[in-house]
Design a protein around this motif. Structure first.
Motif, PDB file in Angstrom:
ATOM      1  N   ASN A 276      18.580   6.600  -0.455  1.00 48.07           N
ATOM      2  CA  ASN A 276      18.828   7.496   0.676  1.00 48.07           C
ATOM      3  C   ASN A 276      17.716   7.379   1.708  1.00 48.07           C
ATOM      4  OD1 ASN A 276      21.190   8.604  -0.358  1.00 48.07           O
ATOM      5  ND2 ASN A 276      20.049  10.077  -1.582  1.00 48.07           N
ATOM      6  N   HIS A 277      16.483   7.178   1.204  1.00 48.81           N
ATOM      7  CA  HIS A 277      15.311   7.018   2.062  1.00 48.81           C
ATOM      8  C   HIS A 277      14.417   5.954   1.469  1.00 48.81           C
ATOM      9  CE1 HIS A 277      16.568  11.081   3.278  1.00 48.81           C
ATOM     10  NE2 HIS A 277      16.108  10.709   4.451  1.00 48.81           N
ATOM     11  N   ILE A 278      13.751   5.220   2.322  1.00 49.30           N
ATOM     12  CA  ILE A 278      12.717   4.291   1.854  1.00 49.30           C
ATOM     13  C   ILE A 278      11.419   4.659   2.550  1.00 49.30           C
ATOM     14  CG2 ILE A 278      14.305   2.399   1.283  1.00 49.30           C
ATOM     15  CD1 ILE A 278      13.276   1.055   3.948  1.00 49.30           C
ATOM     16  N   VAL A 279      10.321   4.196   1.968  1.00 44.08           N
ATOM     17  CA  VAL A 279       8.993   4.466   2.490  1.00 44.08           C
ATOM     18  C   VAL A 279       8.316   3.118   2.720  1.00 44.08           C
ATOM     19  CG1 VAL A 279       6.770   5.540   1.957  1.00 44.08           C
ATOM     20  CG2 VAL A 279       8.889   6.658   1.239  1.00 44.08           C
ATOM     21  N   PHE A 280       7.644   2.972   3.853  1.00 41.61           N
ATOM     22  CA  PHE A 280       6.940   1.728   4.168  1.00 41.61           C
ATOM     23  C   PHE A 280       5.742   2.048   5.056  1.00 41.61           C
ATOM     24  CE2 PHE A 280      10.453   2.300   7.119  1.00 41.61           C
ATOM     25  CZ  PHE A 280       9.856   2.157   8.357  1.00 41.61           C
ATOM     26  N   SER A 281       4.895   1.061   5.256  1.00 45.41           N
ATOM     27  CA  SER A 281       3.662   1.289   6.014  1.00 45.41           C
ATOM     28  C   SER A 281       3.956   1.807   7.413  1.00 45.41           C
ATOM     29  CB  SER A 281       2.854  -0.003   6.120  1.00 45.41           C
ATOM     30  OG  SER A 281       1.726   0.229   6.944  1.00 45.41           O
ATOM     31  N   GLY A 282       3.167   2.784   7.795  1.00 44.90           N
ATOM     32  CA  GLY A 282       3.272   3.353   9.131  1.00 44.90           C
ATOM     33  C   GLY A 282       2.425   2.615  10.150  1.00 44.90           C
ATOM     34  N   GLY A 283       1.778   1.534   9.737  1.00 49.44           N
ATOM     35  CA  GLY A 283       0.981   0.745  10.674  1.00 49.44           C
ATOM     36  C   GLY A 283      -0.508   0.986  10.571  1.00 49.44           C
ATOM     37  N   LYS A 284      -0.906   1.722   9.523  1.00 47.80           N
ATOM     38  CA  LYS A 284      -2.318   2.017   9.312  1.00 47.80           C
ATOM     39  C   LYS A 284      -2.497   2.319   7.825  1.00 47.80           C
ATOM     40  CE  LYS A 284      -5.820   5.093  11.204  1.00 47.80           C
ATOM     41  NZ  LYS A 284      -6.089   6.315  11.903  1.00 47.80           N
ATOM     42  N   ILE A 285      -3.570   1.854   7.240  1.00 47.67           N
ATOM     43  CA  ILE A 285      -3.821   2.158   5.831  1.00 47.67           C
ATOM     44  C   ILE A 285      -3.932   3.674   5.686  1.00 47.67           C
ATOM     45  CG2 ILE A 285      -5.468   1.918   3.925  1.00 47.67           C
ATOM     46  CD1 ILE A 285      -6.125  -0.886   5.007  1.00 47.67           C
ATOM     47  N   GLY A 286      -3.213   4.213   4.701  1.00 39.56           N
ATOM     48  CA  GLY A 286      -3.214   5.654   4.477  1.00 39.56           C
ATOM     49  C   GLY A 286      -2.027   6.377   5.083  1.00 39.56           C
ATOM     50  N   ILE A 287      -1.198   5.651   5.847  1.00 37.52           N
ATOM     51  CA  ILE A 287      -0.040   6.246   6.516  1.00 37.52           C
ATOM     52  C   ILE A 287       1.234   5.515   6.081  1.00 37.52           C
ATOM     53  CG2 ILE A 287       1.072   6.715   8.748  1.00 37.52           C
ATOM     54  CD1 ILE A 287      -1.534   8.177   8.610  1.00 37.52           C
ATOM     55  N   GLN A 288       2.215   6.278   5.627  1.00 40.74           N
ATOM     56  CA  GLN A 288       3.520   5.730   5.246  1.00 40.74           C
ATOM     57  C   GLN A 288       4.611   6.467   6.010  1.00 40.74           C
ATOM     58  OE1 GLN A 288       4.251   3.270   2.355  1.00 40.74           O
ATOM     59  NE2 GLN A 288       2.242   2.781   3.189  1.00 40.74           N
TER      60      GLN A 288
ATOM     61  N   PRO B  28      10.625  -3.897  -2.423  1.00 36.74           N
ATOM     62  CA  PRO B  28      10.001  -2.814  -3.177  1.00 36.74           C
ATOM     63  C   PRO B  28       8.647  -3.247  -3.736  1.00 36.74           C
ATOM     64  CG  PRO B  28      12.306  -3.032  -3.789  1.00 36.74           C
ATOM     65  CD  PRO B  28      11.955  -4.225  -2.931  1.00 36.74           C
ATOM     66  N   VAL B  29       7.704  -2.303  -3.779  1.00 40.36           N
ATOM     67  CA  VAL B  29       6.341  -2.625  -4.211  1.00 40.36           C
ATOM     68  C   VAL B  29       6.252  -3.078  -5.664  1.00 40.36           C
ATOM     69  CG1 VAL B  29       5.229  -1.154  -2.495  1.00 40.36           C
ATOM     70  CG2 VAL B  29       5.774  -0.211  -4.756  1.00 40.36           C
ATOM     71  N   ASN B  30       7.273  -2.758  -6.458  1.00 39.45           N
ATOM     72  CA  ASN B  30       7.236  -3.132  -7.878  1.00 39.45           C
ATOM     73  C   ASN B  30       7.988  -4.435  -8.149  1.00 39.45           C
ATOM     74  OD1 ASN B  30       9.780  -2.115  -7.417  1.00 39.45           O
ATOM     75  ND2 ASN B  30       9.809  -0.761  -9.204  1.00 39.45           N
TER      76      ASN B  30
ATOM     77  N   ALA C 213      -7.085  -2.388   1.484  1.00 37.83           N
ATOM     78  CA  ALA C 213      -5.675  -2.208   1.151  1.00 37.83           C
ATOM     79  C   ALA C 213      -5.568  -1.495  -0.188  1.00 37.83           C
ATOM     80  CB  ALA C 213      -4.982  -3.559   1.096  1.00 37.83           C
ATOM     81  N   VAL C 214      -4.541  -0.680  -0.310  1.00 33.99           N
ATOM     82  CA  VAL C 214      -4.255  -0.004  -1.569  1.00 33.99           C
ATOM     83  C   VAL C 214      -2.974  -0.634  -2.109  1.00 33.99           C
ATOM     84  CG1 VAL C 214      -3.695   2.221  -2.633  1.00 33.99           C
ATOM     85  CG2 VAL C 214      -5.329   2.121  -0.752  1.00 33.99           C
ATOM     86  N   ASP C 215      -2.975  -0.982  -3.393  1.00 35.55           N
ATOM     87  CA  ASP C 215      -1.805  -1.574  -4.031  1.00 35.55           C
ATOM     88  C   ASP C 215      -0.587  -0.679  -3.818  1.00 35.55           C
ATOM     89  OD1 ASP C 215      -0.277  -1.396  -6.961  1.00 35.55           O
ATOM     90  OD2 ASP C 215      -0.644  -3.432  -6.240  1.00 35.55           O
ATOM     91  N   GLY C 216       0.557  -1.291  -3.521  1.00 38.15           N
ATOM     92  CA  GLY C 216       1.777  -0.539  -3.247  1.00 38.15           C
ATOM     93  C   GLY C 216       2.213   0.365  -4.381  1.00 38.15           C
ATOM     94  N   ASN C 217       2.029  -0.084  -5.630  1.00 41.01           N
ATOM     95  CA  ASN C 217       2.379   0.760  -6.771  1.00 41.01           C
ATOM     96  C   ASN C 217       1.488   2.003  -6.804  1.00 41.01           C
ATOM     97  OD1 ASN C 217       4.590  -0.602  -8.219  1.00 41.01           O
ATOM     98  ND2 ASN C 217       3.109  -2.273  -8.369  1.00 41.01           N
ATOM     99  N   GLU C 218       0.221   1.812  -6.417  1.00 44.07           N
ATOM    100  CA  GLU C 218      -0.710   2.940  -6.365  1.00 44.07           C
ATOM    101  C   GLU C 218      -0.302   3.913  -5.254  1.00 44.07           C
ATOM    102  OE1 GLU C 218      -5.457   3.877  -5.762  1.00 44.07           O
ATOM    103  OE2 GLU C 218      -4.870   1.820  -6.200  1.00 44.07           O
ATOM    104  N   VAL C 219       0.163   3.365  -4.122  1.00 45.40           N
ATOM    105  CA  VAL C 219       0.641   4.212  -3.024  1.00 45.40           C
ATOM    106  C   VAL C 219       1.810   5.071  -3.516  1.00 45.40           C
ATOM    107  CG1 VAL C 219       1.784   4.226  -0.762  1.00 45.40           C
ATOM    108  CG2 VAL C 219      -0.149   2.692  -1.169  1.00 45.40           C
ATOM    109  N   ALA C 220       2.750   4.442  -4.217  1.00 44.92           N
ATOM    110  CA  ALA C 220       3.902   5.175  -4.757  1.00 44.92           C
ATOM    111  C   ALA C 220       3.433   6.296  -5.679  1.00 44.92           C
ATOM    112  CB  ALA C 220       4.839   4.220  -5.493  1.00 44.92           C
ATOM    113  N   GLN C 221       2.473   5.979  -6.534  1.00 39.96           N
ATOM    114  CA  GLN C 221       1.941   6.965  -7.478  1.00 39.96           C
ATOM    115  C   GLN C 221       1.234   8.108  -6.732  1.00 39.96           C
ATOM    116  OE1 GLN C 221      -0.812   5.278 -10.308  1.00 39.96           O
ATOM    117  NE2 GLN C 221      -0.604   6.996 -11.704  1.00 39.96           N
ATOM    118  N   LEU C 222       0.410   7.762  -5.754  1.00 46.18           N
ATOM    119  CA  LEU C 222      -0.315   8.779  -4.983  1.00 46.18           C
ATOM    120  C   LEU C 222       0.645   9.724  -4.247  1.00 46.18           C
ATOM    121  CD1 LEU C 222      -3.164   6.579  -3.467  1.00 46.18           C
ATOM    122  CD2 LEU C 222      -3.486   8.494  -5.044  1.00 46.18           C
TER     123      LEU C 222
END
Length: 161
Positions: free
Chosen positions: A127-139, A68-70, A32-41
């Motif tokens: 306006n938009h949110i981002v969340f897991s697409g069901g696989k690590i590495g996919i949002q 929210p991840v934060n 798993a990648v930390d959600g804050n790191e996902v946002a940064q990436l």
């Protein structure tokens, strides 16, 4: 460029003809990648990136929360949202058997069963949110109102102030 295979979450959005974007991020085989790191990436404000958390009420009902991840989940507020006495986090080792997803790749869409799902009300400001697409590495990025309307996700104050 090879085509990305669809996840259950994407198939569910496609079946409802809902617009969404897919974002990929490097995870170098990590679990798993930390959600804050996902946002940064992804270069996205962490207030727009939501993590999916799975809990169990005292009546053994499985409940899903998106925040929210934060932020941190407030279990008392979660119980109030679901109108249950209390709720606690499901142990990581049970997540896959309950949802069909692994930790770090758990999407609120396309789970093995349909669970009551709640989203922090802060999503309504985005306006938009981002969340897991069901696989690590996919949002998945989409309009939060479509998530609320089509999938009956309930907005509620779920995080510690």
């Amino acid at each position: 460029m090879k085509k990305m295979p669809k996840t259950n979450a994407m198939r569910q959005l496609d079946s409802q003809k809902i617009d969404y974007c897919v974002h990929e991020y490097p995870h170098h085989g990590q679990e798993a990648v930390d959600g804050n790191e996902v946002a940064q990436l992804l270069g996205i404000d962490p207030a727009c990136v939501f993590k999916t958390l799975v809990t169990r009420s005292q009546t053994h009902e499985i409940l899903v929360y998106m925040i929210p991840v934060n932020t941190k989940l407030d279990l008392k507020k979660c119980a109030k949202a679901a109108q249950v006495k209390n709720t606690e986090m499901v142990p990581v080792k049970e997540i896959q058997s309950l949802t069909g997803y692994i930790r770090g790749g758990c999407s609120p869409l396309g789970m093995k069963k349909k669970y009551r799902t709640f989203i922090d009300q802060s999503a309504l400001k985005q306006n938009h949110i981002v969340f897991s697409g069901g696989k690590i590495g996919i949002q998945i990025e989409m309009d939060p109102q479509a998530l609320i309307d089509v999938f009956h996700v309930t907005p509620f104050d779920l995080v510690f102030d």
